[in-house]
Design a protein around this motif. Structure first.
Motif, PDB file in Angstrom:
ATOM      1  N   SER A 194      -9.314  -5.159   0.133  1.00 30.32           N
ATOM      2  CA  SER A 194      -8.501  -3.656   0.398  1.00 30.32           C
ATOM      3  C   SER A 194      -7.771  -3.533   1.730  1.00 30.32           C
ATOM      4  O   SER A 194      -6.653  -3.076   1.770  1.00 30.32           O
ATOM      5  CB  SER A 194      -9.352  -2.592  -0.141  1.00 30.32           C
ATOM      6  OG  SER A 194     -10.198  -2.199   0.979  1.00 30.32           O
ATOM      7  N   LEU A 195      -8.355  -4.087   2.720  1.00 35.54           N
ATOM      8  CA  LEU A 195      -7.882  -4.238   4.023  1.00 35.54           C
ATOM      9  C   LEU A 195      -6.493  -4.913   3.969  1.00 35.54           C
ATOM     10  O   LEU A 195      -5.465  -4.607   4.787  1.00 35.54           O
ATOM     11  CB  LEU A 195      -8.875  -4.434   5.199  1.00 35.54           C
ATOM     12  CG  LEU A 195      -8.459  -4.355   6.658  1.00 35.54           C
ATOM     13  CD1 LEU A 195      -7.939  -2.837   6.942  1.00 35.54           C
ATOM     14  CD2 LEU A 195      -9.429  -5.051   7.524  1.00 35.54           C
ATOM     15  N   ILE A 196      -6.942  -5.915   3.462  1.00 37.42           N
ATOM     16  CA  ILE A 196      -5.573  -7.060   3.733  1.00 37.42           C
ATOM     17  C   ILE A 196      -4.340  -6.434   2.845  1.00 37.42           C
ATOM     18  O   ILE A 196      -3.063  -6.208   3.201  1.00 37.42           O
ATOM     19  CB  ILE A 196      -5.997  -8.164   2.978  1.00 37.42           C
ATOM     20  CG1 ILE A 196      -6.935  -8.858   4.305  1.00 37.42           C
ATOM     21  CG2 ILE A 196      -4.561  -9.087   2.824  1.00 37.42           C
ATOM     22  CD1 ILE A 196      -7.429 -10.200   3.639  1.00 37.42           C
ATOM     23  N   ALA A 197      -4.779  -5.843   1.734  1.00 36.15           N
ATOM     24  CA  ALA A 197      -3.627  -5.242   0.625  1.00 36.15           C
ATOM     25  C   ALA A 197      -3.161  -3.936   1.555  1.00 36.15           C
ATOM     26  O   ALA A 197      -1.818  -3.835   1.332  1.00 36.15           O
ATOM     27  CB  ALA A 197      -4.139  -4.629  -0.496  1.00 36.15           C
ATOM     28  N   ALA A 249       1.651  -1.766   4.236  1.00 33.82           N
ATOM     29  CA  ALA A 249       2.443  -1.073   5.254  1.00 33.82           C
ATOM     30  C   ALA A 249       3.399  -2.000   6.065  1.00 33.82           C
ATOM     31  O   ALA A 249       4.523  -1.482   6.570  1.00 33.82           O
ATOM     32  CB  ALA A 249       1.233  -0.877   6.375  1.00 33.82           C
ATOM     33  N   MET A 250       3.109  -3.204   6.145  1.00 30.98           N
ATOM     34  CA  MET A 250       4.240  -4.162   6.571  1.00 30.98           C
ATOM     35  C   MET A 250       5.483  -4.122   5.849  1.00 30.98           C
ATOM     36  O   MET A 250       6.477  -4.228   6.406  1.00 30.98           O
ATOM     37  CB  MET A 250       3.542  -5.544   6.893  1.00 30.98           C
ATOM     38  CG  MET A 250       4.571  -6.393   7.420  1.00 30.98           C
ATOM     39  SD  MET A 250       3.726  -8.051   8.181  1.00 30.98           S
ATOM     40  CE  MET A 250       3.514  -8.926   6.714  1.00 30.98           C
ATOM     41  N   LEU A 251       5.219  -4.100   4.499  1.00 29.70           N
ATOM     42  CA  LEU A 251       6.276  -3.826   3.513  1.00 29.70           C
ATOM     43  C   LEU A 251       7.222  -2.887   3.746  1.00 29.70           C
ATOM     44  O   LEU A 251       8.434  -2.824   3.840  1.00 29.70           O
ATOM     45  CB  LEU A 251       5.990  -4.186   2.115  1.00 29.70           C
ATOM     46  CG  LEU A 251       7.022  -4.153   1.219  1.00 29.70           C
ATOM     47  CD1 LEU A 251       7.930  -5.430   1.173  1.00 29.70           C
ATOM     48  CD2 LEU A 251       6.250  -4.079  -0.313  1.00 29.70           C
ATOM     49  N   LEU A 252       6.545  -1.687   3.874  1.00 28.95           N
ATOM     50  CA  LEU A 252       7.265  -0.219   4.209  1.00 28.95           C
ATOM     51  C   LEU A 252       8.227  -0.417   5.647  1.00 28.95           C
ATOM     52  O   LEU A 252       8.973   0.034   5.603  1.00 28.95           O
ATOM     53  CB  LEU A 252       6.491   0.780   4.087  1.00 28.95           C
ATOM     54  CG  LEU A 252       5.671   1.072   2.643  1.00 28.95           C
ATOM     55  CD1 LEU A 252       5.009   2.330   2.614  1.00 28.95           C
ATOM     56  CD2 LEU A 252       7.108   1.467   1.855  1.00 28.95           C
ATOM     57  N   VAL A 253       7.519  -0.995   6.341  1.00 26.35           N
ATOM     58  CA  VAL A 253       8.077  -1.189   7.775  1.00 26.35           C
ATOM     59  C   VAL A 253       9.295  -2.096   7.692  1.00 26.35           C
ATOM     60  O   VAL A 253      10.403  -1.556   8.322  1.00 26.35           O
ATOM     61  CB  VAL A 253       7.036  -1.648   8.812  1.00 26.35           C
ATOM     62  CG1 VAL A 253       7.850  -1.908  10.173  1.00 26.35           C
ATOM     63  CG2 VAL A 253       6.100  -0.545   9.107  1.00 26.35           C
ATOM     64  N   LEU A 254       9.069  -3.230   7.143  1.00 26.07           N
ATOM     65  CA  LEU A 254      10.161  -4.122   7.101  1.00 26.07           C
ATOM     66  C   LEU A 254      11.440  -3.431   6.040  1.00 26.07           C
ATOM     67  O   LEU A 254      12.574  -3.594   6.394  1.00 26.07           O
ATOM     68  CB  LEU A 254       9.655  -5.503   6.377  1.00 26.07           C
ATOM     69  CG  LEU A 254       9.146  -6.519   7.504  1.00 26.07           C
ATOM     70  CD1 LEU A 254       8.462  -7.460   6.754  1.00 26.07           C
ATOM     71  CD2 LEU A 254       9.952  -6.777   8.562  1.00 26.07           C
TER      72      LEU A 254
END
Length: 55
Positions: free
Chosen positions: A3-6, A11-16
């Motif tokens: 769940s931490l990795i997901a 979060a990285m997807l939203l930033v990109l």
């Protein structure tokens, strides 16, 4: 741990998806980020989020 990795990947997807000056650039960067994180399905989701976050 999964769940931490997901959460980090989401979060990285939203930033990109927020990178770029116009909807086309944001969709492209979101699509690339999504493809790196989750493959073809991630590319579709990332592109959609990128286009939706455009001003």
């Amino acid at each position: 741990m999964r769940s931490l990795i997901a959460t980090a990947a989401s979060a990285m997807l939203l930033v990109l998806a927020g990178c770029g000056d116009n909807p086309t650039e944001r969709a492209a960067t979101g699509g690339l980020g999504g493809a790196v994180i989750a493959g073809p399905a991630g590319a579709v989701v990332g592109g959609t989020i990128g286009a939706a976050t455009a001003d």
